[in-house]
Design a protein around this motif. Structure first.
Motif, PDB file in Angstrom:
ATOM      1  N   MET A  77      73.041  10.727   7.265  1.00  0.00           N
ATOM      2  CA  MET A  77      73.897   9.588   6.933  1.00  0.00           C
ATOM      3  C   MET A  77      74.628   9.939   5.648  1.00  0.00           C
ATOM      4  SD  MET A  77      71.206   6.898   5.228  1.00  0.00           S
ATOM      5  CE  MET A  77      72.420   5.822   4.512  1.00  0.00           C
ATOM      6  N   LYS A  78      75.632   9.149   5.332  1.00  0.00           N
ATOM      7  CA  LYS A  78      76.350   9.401   4.086  1.00  0.00           C
ATOM      8  C   LYS A  78      76.166   8.224   3.149  1.00  0.00           C
ATOM      9  CE  LYS A  78      80.119  12.615   4.817  1.00  0.00           C
ATOM     10  NZ  LYS A  78      81.568  12.760   4.863  1.00  0.00           N
ATOM     11  N   LEU A  79      76.149   8.523   1.871  1.00  0.00           N
ATOM     12  CA  LEU A  79      76.025   7.487   0.868  1.00  0.00           C
ATOM     13  C   LEU A  79      77.053   7.790  -0.209  1.00  0.00           C
ATOM     14  CD1 LEU A  79      74.074   5.165   0.862  1.00  0.00           C
ATOM     15  CD2 LEU A  79      72.518   6.492  -0.521  1.00  0.00           C
ATOM     16  N   ARG A  80      77.969   6.856  -0.436  1.00  0.00           N
ATOM     17  CA  ARG A  80      78.954   7.056  -1.493  1.00  0.00           C
ATOM     18  C   ARG A  80      78.504   6.263  -2.706  1.00  0.00           C
ATOM     19  NH1 ARG A  80      81.906   6.336   2.914  1.00  0.00           N
ATOM     20  NH2 ARG A  80      82.795   8.247   3.744  1.00  0.00           N
ATOM     21  N   LEU A  81      78.092   7.021  -3.730  1.00  0.00           N
ATOM     22  CA  LEU A  81      77.515   6.376  -4.893  1.00  0.00           C
ATOM     23  C   LEU A  81      78.553   6.271  -5.990  1.00  0.00           C
ATOM     24  CD1 LEU A  81      74.246   8.439  -5.053  1.00  0.00           C
ATOM     25  CD2 LEU A  81      74.475   6.129  -4.209  1.00  0.00           C
ATOM     26  N   SER A  82      78.486   5.189  -6.711  1.00  0.00           N
ATOM     27  CA  SER A  82      79.272   5.057  -7.923  1.00  0.00           C
ATOM     28  C   SER A  82      78.265   4.982  -9.058  1.00  0.00           C
ATOM     29  CB  SER A  82      80.105   3.777  -7.816  1.00  0.00           C
ATOM     30  OG  SER A  82      80.854   3.625  -8.965  1.00  0.00           O
ATOM     31  N   LEU A  83      78.369   5.922  -9.998  1.00  0.00           N
ATOM     32  CA  LEU A  83      77.304   6.073 -10.991  1.00  0.00           C
ATOM     33  C   LEU A  83      77.811   5.822 -12.392  1.00  0.00           C
ATOM     34  CD1 LEU A  83      76.016   9.449  -9.607  1.00  0.00           C
ATOM     35  CD2 LEU A  83      74.780   7.320  -9.447  1.00  0.00           C
ATOM     36  N   ASP A  84      76.999   5.086 -13.137  1.00  0.00           N
ATOM     37  CA  ASP A  84      77.255   4.926 -14.568  1.00  0.00           C
ATOM     38  C   ASP A  84      76.141   5.692 -15.264  1.00  0.00           C
ATOM     39  OD1 ASP A  84      77.808   4.192 -17.089  1.00  0.00           O
ATOM     40  OD2 ASP A  84      77.270   2.084 -16.865  1.00  0.00           O
ATOM     41  N   GLY A  85      76.428   6.930 -15.654  1.00  0.00           N
ATOM     42  CA  GLY A  85      75.346   7.788 -16.122  1.00  0.00           C
ATOM     43  C   GLY A  85      74.426   8.067 -14.954  1.00  0.00           C
ATOM     44  N   GLU A  86      73.144   7.734 -15.125  1.00  0.00           N
ATOM     45  CA  GLU A  86      72.225   7.937 -14.012  1.00  0.00           C
ATOM     46  C   GLU A  86      72.001   6.660 -13.230  1.00  0.00           C
ATOM     47  OE1 GLU A  86      68.966  10.176 -13.466  1.00  0.00           O
ATOM     48  OE2 GLU A  86      69.164  11.461 -15.203  1.00  0.00           O
ATOM     49  N   VAL A  87      72.657   5.583 -13.613  1.00  0.00           N
ATOM     50  CA  VAL A  87      72.410   4.300 -12.960  1.00  0.00           C
ATOM     51  C   VAL A  87      73.424   4.085 -11.837  1.00  0.00           C
ATOM     52  CG1 VAL A  87      72.264   1.826 -13.305  1.00  0.00           C
ATOM     53  CG2 VAL A  87      71.469   3.370 -15.077  1.00  0.00           C
TER      54      VAL A  87
ATOM     55  N   ALA B 244      76.933   1.330  -3.941  1.00  0.00           N
ATOM     56  CA  ALA B 244      76.789   2.368  -2.929  1.00  0.00           C
ATOM     57  C   ALA B 244      77.304   1.842  -1.602  1.00  0.00           C
ATOM     58  CB  ALA B 244      75.326   2.781  -2.791  1.00  0.00           C
ATOM     59  N   ALA B 245      77.976   2.696  -0.877  1.00  0.00           N
ATOM     60  CA  ALA B 245      78.405   2.351   0.474  1.00  0.00           C
ATOM     61  C   ALA B 245      77.819   3.389   1.408  1.00  0.00           C
ATOM     62  CB  ALA B 245      79.923   2.363   0.558  1.00  0.00           C
ATOM     63  N   TYR B 246      77.360   2.941   2.569  1.00  0.00           N
ATOM     64  CA  TYR B 246      76.743   3.906   3.470  1.00  0.00           C
ATOM     65  C   TYR B 246      77.588   4.077   4.719  1.00  0.00           C
ATOM     66  CZ  TYR B 246      75.133  -0.076   6.220  1.00  0.00           C
ATOM     67  OH  TYR B 246      75.084  -1.202   6.975  1.00  0.00           O
ATOM     68  N   GLU B 247      77.389   5.209   5.339  1.00  0.00           N
ATOM     69  CA  GLU B 247      78.081   5.472   6.594  1.00  0.00           C
ATOM     70  C   GLU B 247      77.064   6.095   7.535  1.00  0.00           C
ATOM     71  OE1 GLU B 247      81.566   7.907   6.136  1.00  0.00           O
ATOM     72  OE2 GLU B 247      81.474   8.484   8.244  1.00  0.00           O
ATOM     73  N   THR B 248      76.928   5.535   8.713  1.00  0.00           N
ATOM     74  CA  THR B 248      75.982   6.107   9.677  1.00  0.00           C
ATOM     75  C   THR B 248      76.753   6.540  10.921  1.00  0.00           C
ATOM     76  OG1 THR B 248      75.553   3.943  10.592  1.00  0.00           O
ATOM     77  CG2 THR B 248      74.050   4.711   8.906  1.00  0.00           C
ATOM     78  N   GLY B 249      76.037   7.024  11.884  1.00  0.00           N
ATOM     79  CA  GLY B 249      76.675   7.450  13.127  1.00  0.00           C
ATOM     80  C   GLY B 249      76.593   8.945  13.342  1.00  0.00           C
ATOM     81  N   PHE B 250      75.989   9.654  12.390  1.00  0.00           N
ATOM     82  CA  PHE B 250      75.928  11.105  12.511  1.00  0.00           C
ATOM     83  C   PHE B 250      74.893  11.548  13.537  1.00  0.00           C
ATOM     84  CE2 PHE B 250      77.645  10.212   8.380  1.00  0.00           C
ATOM     85  CZ  PHE B 250      78.740  11.054   8.346  1.00  0.00           C
ATOM     86  N   LEU B 251      74.040  10.633  13.947  1.00  0.00           N
ATOM     87  CA  LEU B 251      73.013  10.989  14.929  1.00  0.00           C
ATOM     88  C   LEU B 251      73.260  10.253  16.250  1.00  0.00           C
ATOM     89  CD1 LEU B 251      70.617  12.917  14.761  1.00  0.00           C
ATOM     90  CD2 LEU B 251      69.145  10.976  14.340  1.00  0.00           C
ATOM     91  N   HIS B 252      74.515   9.866  16.489  1.00  0.00           N
ATOM     92  CA  HIS B 252      74.806   9.139  17.721  1.00  0.00           C
ATOM     93  C   HIS B 252      74.729  10.085  18.907  1.00  0.00           C
ATOM     94  CE1 HIS B 252      76.411   6.264  20.459  1.00  0.00           C
ATOM     95  NE2 HIS B 252      77.454   7.027  20.728  1.00  0.00           N
TER      96      HIS B 252
END
Lengths: 355, 384
Positions: B31-41, B45-53
Motif C-alpha cells: 500500500m502507499k502512504l503519503r506522509l506530511s512530516l513536521d520533523g519526526e511528527v 497521512a493519506a493512504y492508497e490501496t489496490g496494489f494487491l487487487h
C-alpha cells in the motif's frame, strides 16, 4: 613502542626502524589481530546465543557449528559492487571514520605492558573519538540523500549528545576513586579480586558503572537503543543506502564503538587487566613479558566479551526504544543518577581521606 | 513591503513530505502512504490501496459453484477459514441447506483455531514492528501447533479448502479432538509466558500506551469492528449479535475494553488496548475450543451424502462472520446457473484503513509501524 620490543627482538630490520614506523605497525597489528577477530567472534556468539535463547538453531552451515559464518558474510559483502560512485560527503565520512578509528586504537588500554598512550587525560581520549565517530555517522546519514538517512543522522546526533553527559560523569566517578585518569592509575586502583574492583567498591561506584554501560548504549546507538539504525520505520536509518565494502566498514565501525566502550568499562570499573591471584606481578618479576602481555590481553578481552554478551542478551528480549524516550531517559534518569553517584563516590573518597 | 531578515529566510522550515510504499517495512502489506512530516511528527497521512487487487470477486463469477470455497481461501490467508465460512453460510441460506450439528461444531473448532492462529500472527507483527525478536520465535513455535492441527484435519496449513456447502469435506481425523484439547492446555501456559516476556515489558508499554487512540464513537462511525472496535469500547461481536454456526450454544464472554487497570497516560482504545484485547481473545477462543471439543456430537458431518451434488437455486443471501479482524459480510447472488452471479465481500479491514488518517496525526515516525501493526489492516482482504 616499548611493548613491541619483546616480540620484534632479533628481527634486524625492525630493530633499527624509527619509532613512528613501529607505532603505525602496532596500530595495524592491534586492528587486524585484535579488533577484527573480536568482531567476528562477537558476531558469531551473538547469532549462536540468540538462536539458543529463541529456540532455534542459528548458523550451522559454514564450518563446524557454523563458526566460519562471519568470515563467509564478510566475503560475500566484499564481492558486491558499489551501487554508485563515492560522493564527496561519503568520502568525508570515510576519512572522519578512519581518523576516529585509528586514533582510538592508539589509546586503547590492552594490558599493563600494552599501553601506547598513557597520559593524564587517557581515559577521555576515547570519548572524543566516540563523539567524532558519531559525527561521522551523522554525516554518513545525511549523505544518503534520502529521508531515512536524514532521520538516522539526526537521531544519531540527538542520542550521542544525550548519552555523553552521564557517561562523562560516570567516568569521573572512577577517576575520583583512582586519583587520576591515566589507564595505569585507573587499573592500579583496583585489586585482582572482584571485591576490589571499582564497580563493587561501594554502591555509588556500582551505580556509576551501570550508568556508564547504559549511557554507552545511548551514545553509540546499540540495541535496544538503536533508533538511528531502525529498519522498520527508516529502512536502517544511517545505513539505509550502504552495502558491500562500505557496509562492512560501517558495521566494523559500529562494532568498534561498542567494543571500545566495553573495554573502557572493564578497565575503569571491572578490574582492568590484572590477572587473578597476583599472576601479573609474578610474571613481571620472572620476566615473562610476552606471556604477561598475552595473558593480560586475553583476560581483559574475556571480561569485555562477557560484558558485551550481557548487553546483547538484554537487547534481544527488549523492544527498540523510541529515540525521544531514549534522550528523555538519558537526561532525566541517567544524568541525575550519574550526579548522585559522583557525589556519593566523592564523599566516600573524602571520608577515607579524613580517616 | 516588509523586509525579511536574511537569517529568518535561511531558517525557514516547512513540512516535509515523504511517500512510502508500495513495499516498505513499516507497512502491513503493499500500500502507499503519503506522509506530511513536521520533523519526526506525522502531521497528516493519506493512504492508497489496490496494489494487491487480484479480481477475486470477478473470479468467483467465472468459476463453477464447487470452486467458490477454494477461491474464498485467498480472501485473507491469515484466516482462510473465515472466508470459506462466510461464503458457505450465504449459499446455504439460498439453498436452504441445514448443516448437521457435527459439521457446525467442526466449523466452530476451525474458526476458533483460525482466530488463535491469526492473533498469534498479529503478536508477531507487532513485535516485529518494534524489533522485539525473542517473542516472535516463541509465538511462531506455538503457532506451528495450531497449523499442525489444520493439517491433521484438512491436509493443508493455510489455505484449507475444507468447508463444503452443507457441512465439511470429510470427517475430522481420529485423535483430532484430543489434540485440540492438548493445544488448549498449552495456550493456558503460553499466554502467561507471552505476558511475562512481552506484554508487561516496560519498553513495550511505553511505546504503545496512549498511541493511536480510537474512541468508541469514532470506531462505530467508521465501522471499525472486531478486536479493534472492542478495544475502543465498541462492544460488537457477530458471534453474540447474530449467532451463526451454533455459536449461541456456547457459553463465552466477549472481551471488551474497560475494566482493566490502566497505567497513567494510557486511555481506552490505544495501541496497547488493541494488543491486549487480542491476547484476551485467544483466551476466549481457548474456552470455546474446549467446549466445542468436549461437546462435539457424533453423526453426519455434511447435509449431503458422498457424491451428492448441491444444487443452488436462484436467490440471494447475505451472511456475517466474525473474523480475526472484525465483521466479514458476504453477499451471494445466484440465478440458478452453474456459477454464482455475484459474490461480494465486506471485509473488516476497509474500515481499519479509513481509521489510519486520523490515528496517525501527531504520532512520531518511529511509531508509525507500531500503530499500523496494532491496527492490523489486512491488505489481502481489502484489495481482494
Amino acid at each position: 613502542m616499548s611493548w613491541m620490543s619483546p616480540w620484534i627482538e632479533g628481527i634486524g630490520i625492525l630493530d633499527s626502524a624509527p619509532a613512528w614506523v613501529l607505532a603505525a605497525l602496532s596500530l595495524i597489528v592491534i586492528y587486524i589481530f585484535i579488533v577484527v577477530p573480536c568482531a567476528a567472534l562477537i558476531s558469531y556468539l551473538d547469532r549462536k546465543l540468540t538462536a539458543d535463547f529463541q529456540a532455534r538453531v542459528g548458523p550451522n552451515q559454514a564450518g563446524p557449528a557454523g563458526i566460519f559464518q562471519p568470515l563467509v558474510d564478510g566475503l560475500k559483502l566484499l564481492q558486491k559492487q558499489p551501487r554508485d560512485p563515492v560522493s564527496w560527503r561519503e568520502a568525508a565520512w570515510l576519512s572522519v571514520h578512519t581518523m576516529a578509528l585509528y586514533s582510538t586504537v592508539a589509546v586503547l588500554p590492552l594490558g599493563s605492558a600494552v599501553l601506547l598512550v598513557d597520559t593524564d587525560m587517557s581515559a577521555f581520549l576515547p570519548f572524543w573519538s566516540a563523539l567524532v565517530l558519531a559525527l561521522g555517522t551523522m554525516l554518513l546519514g545525511f549523505s544518503q540523500s534520502g529521508v531515512p538517512g536524514w532521520f538516522g543522522g539526526i537521531r544519531v546526533a540527538a542520542q550521542t549528545l544525550a548519552g555523553a553527559f552521564p557517561a562523562l560523569i560516570a567516568l569521573l566517578c572512577s577517576g575520583v576513586a583512582a586519583g587520576g585518569f591515566r589507564w595505569s592509575l585507573l587499573a592500579a586502583a583496583q585489586g585482582t579480586s572482584p571485591l576490589q574492583w571499582t564497580a563493587f567498591a561501594n554502591p555509588f561506584q556500582f551505580l556509576a558503572f551501570a550508568v556508564f554501560v547504559v549511557s554507552g548504549l545511548v551514545t553509540l546507538g546499540i540495541p535496544p537503543m538503536d533508533a538511528p539504525f531502525s529498519s522498520t520505520d527508516t529502512h536502517g536509518g544511517v545505513s539505509s543506502g550502504l552495502w558491500g565494502r562500505r557496509y562492512i566498514l560501517f558495521r566494523l565501525g559500529r562494532f568498534y564503538g561498542f567494543f571500545l566502550w566495553s573495554v573502557i568499562a572493564v578497565t575503569i570499573f571491572l578490574g582492568a587487566w590484572s590477572l587473578p591471584f597476583g599472576g601479573s606481578d609474578y610474571l613481571r618479576e620472572q620476566g615473562y613479558l610476552r606471556l604477561l602481555q598475552t595473558l593480560e590481553l586475553l583476560w581483559l578481552l574475556l571480561k569485555t566479551l562477557l560484558l558485551m554478551i550481557l548487553v546483547i542478551w538484554a537487547a534481544r528480549v527488549n523492544p527498540r526504544t523510541r529515540v525521544d524516550q531514549v534522550t528523555d531517559f538519558a537526561w532525566t534518569v541517567l544524568s541525575p543518577f550519574a550526579l548522585l553517584a559522583l557525589i556519593g563516590a566523592s564523599v566516600v573518597v573524602a571520608w577515607g581521606y579524613f580517616q | 513591503m516588509s523586509i525579511q531578515h536574511p537569517l529568518e529566510e535561511c531558517l525557514k522550515t516547512d513540512l516535509a513530505t515523504w511517500e512510502i510504499g508500495p513495499y516498505d517495512a513499516a507497512l502491513p502489506g503493499p500500500m502507499k502512504l503519503r506522509l506530511s512530516l513536521d520533523g519526526e511528527v506525522v502531521v497528516s497521512a493519506a493512504y492508497e490501496t489496490g496494489f494487491l487487487h487480484r479480481g477475486l470477486e470477478k473470479a468467483f463469477e467465472q468459476q463453477p459453484w464447487r470452486a467458490v470455497v477454494a477461491y474464498s481461501d485467498y480472501l485473507d490467508t491469515d484466516g482462510s477459514i473465515f472466508g470459506e465460512l462466510a461464503v458457505c453460510l450465504a449459499v446455504e441460506e439460498i439453498a436452504r441447506i441445514e448443516v448437521p450439528r457435527r459439521g457446525q461444531y467442526v466449523r466452530v473448532l476451525l474458526s476458533e483455531l483460525g482466530r488463535i492462529s491469526a492473533h498469534l500472527g498479529y503478536i508477531v507483527r507487532v513485535a516485529k514492528a518494534m524489533n522485539a525478536e525473542t517473542i516472535i520465535h516463541y509465538v511462531l513455535r506455538d503457532r506451528e501447533r495450531v497449523l499442525d492441527l489444520f493439517e491433521l484435519a484438512t491436509g493443508a496449513r493455510y489455505t484449507l479448502n475444507y468447508l463444503r456447502f452443507g457441512g465439511i469435506q470429510t470427517d475430522i481425523t481420529d485423535g483430532f479432538v484430543e489434540r485440540v484439547l492438548e493445544v488448549c492446555e498449552l495456550f493456558r501456559v503460553r499466554l502467561k509466558e507471552y505476558n511475562d516476556l512481552f506484554t508487561y515489558n516496560h519498553a513495550f508499554l511505553k511505546r504503545t500506551q496512549g498511541l493511536g487512540v480510537l474512541s468508541a464513537d469514532r470506531a462505530a462511525a467508521l465501522g471499525v469492528t472486531g478486536p479493534n472496535g472492542r478495544a475502543s469500547g465498541h462492544a460488537f461481536d457477530v458471534r453474540k449479535a447474530h449467532p451463526y454456526s451454533g455459536y449461541d450454544l456456547f457459553d463465552f464472554a466477549v472481551p471488551s475494553a474497560g475494566g482493566i487497570e490502566r497505567d497513567e497516560g494510557a486511555s481506552v482504545g490505544d495501541a496497547n488496548d488493541r494488543f491486549l484485547l487480542r491476547l484476551r481473545e485467544i483466551s476466549t477462543s481457548v474456552d470455546l475450543l474446549k467446549q466445542a471439543a468436549e461437546g462435539i456430537p457424533s453423526g453426519e458431518f455434511n447435509y449431503f451424502g458422498w457424491g451428492e451434488k448441491a444444487i443452488i437455486p436462484s436467490g440471494e443471501a447475505y451472511s456475517r462472520v466474525e473474523t480475526s479482524r472484525g465483521l466479514l459480510g458476504c453477499h451471494v447472488v445466484s440465478d440458478g446457473g452453474p456459477s454464482p452471479t455475484r459474490i461480494q465481500f465486506r471485509p473488516p479491514s476497509l474500515a481499519h484503513f479509513s481509521a489510519i488518517p486520523e490515528l496517525v496525526k501527531g504520532i512520531r515516525l518511529e511509531d508509525l509501524p507500531v500503530l499500523l501493526a496494532t491496527l492490523d489492516p489486512g491488505i489481502s482482504e481489502a484489495d481482494r
